[in-house]
Design an enzyme around this catalytic site. Sequence first.
Site, PDB file in Angstrom:
ATOM      1  NE  ARG A 187       2.466  -4.629  11.146  1.00  0.00           N
ATOM      2  CZ  ARG A 187       3.521  -4.499  10.342  1.00  0.00           C
ATOM      3  NH1 ARG A 187       4.686  -5.011  10.675  1.00  0.00           N
ATOM      4  NH2 ARG A 187       3.401  -3.862   9.216  1.00  0.00           N
ATOM      5  NE  ARG A 201       7.293  -3.868   5.530  1.00  0.00           N
ATOM      6  CZ  ARG A 201       6.090  -3.297   5.674  1.00  0.00           C
ATOM      7  NH1 ARG A 201       5.430  -2.870   4.617  1.00  0.00           N
ATOM      8  NH2 ARG A 201       5.577  -3.177   6.871  1.00  0.00           N
ATOM      9  CE  LYS A 214      -1.980  -0.628   3.978  1.00  0.00           C
ATOM     10  NZ  LYS A 214      -1.536  -1.925   4.473  1.00  0.00           N
ATOM     11  NE  ARG A 271      -3.947  -0.834  10.057  1.00  0.00           N
ATOM     12  CZ  ARG A 271      -2.922  -0.394   9.326  1.00  0.00           C
ATOM     13  NH1 ARG A 271      -2.932   0.807   8.820  1.00  0.00           N
ATOM     14  NH2 ARG A 271      -1.900  -1.173   9.103  1.00  0.00           N
ATOM     15  NE  ARG A 317       6.489  -0.566  10.127  1.00  0.00           N
ATOM     16  CZ  ARG A 317       5.329  -0.695   9.505  1.00  0.00           C
ATOM     17  NH1 ARG A 317       5.194  -0.238   8.266  1.00  0.00           N
ATOM     18  NH2 ARG A 317       4.325  -1.255  10.101  1.00  0.00           N
TER      19      ARG A 317
END
Length: 215
Positions: free
Chosen positions: A166, A123, A13, A88, A155
């Site tokens: 998550r 990432r 996203k 969300r 992160r």
Amino acid sequence: MNLILLGAPGAGKGTQAEQISEREGIPAISTGQILRNAMRSGSELGLTAKQYVESGALVPDDIVIGIIREYLESDECRHGFVLDGFPRTIAQAEALKRLGIKIDAVLTIEVPDEKIVSRMSGRRFCECGASYHTDFLPPKVEGICDRCGKELYIRDDDKPETVLSRLETYHRQTEPLIGYYRGEGLLITVEGQERVEDTTELVRQALMNGTENKQ
Ligand code: ADP
Ligand code: ZN
């Protein structure tokens, strides 16, 4: 164009939001990025958000709704916006509706759970909102943002244990939004591809063709 991006964590996203933002000349607003920057600066918002974010849970609706309202009502969003990571929950979607801002389309990027977990490990993020992946979207210079030259970071919530929670949070609280927006006639579905540029192309075409209802 007022656009919402949906999808599991790691579906891409953020990357697509940045690309749409550049192409269309509209701001990309990422609640995750706003919360991370607050956490890194140690502000009150950051301290509150941290406990939720680091356990893979969602930050309470009233907090994120407050943040988003401020952005959407600002001058910067007058000609459109891409929302990445908001809404969300159904409650957030209802709150957005009450703001009276018309949404043109909701694009969902579908990626199977098995692929998500392995994607997360490479990432890398920048405070400016850019994101990278060591295999799929490497920066020109390792560890440095192409766009602003700052150092990239990993992160804390990309650890495998947190990624699983998550994903669970996504399926339980966010996935119902797909049915919700389909019901509103706004949904567009794109399958996330192995290569970023292939997903970008599918997203570009999908946005040109419009929502399921029009096809
Ligand atoms: P991803 O899509 O990769 O999970 P985000 O950057 O969108 O990551 O979000 C990171 C974290 O920030 C989420 O796991 C959640 O804790 C918090 N967060 C982001 N957006 C919202 C939101 N709209 N409502 C509640 N919590 C949010
Ligand atoms: Zn940067």
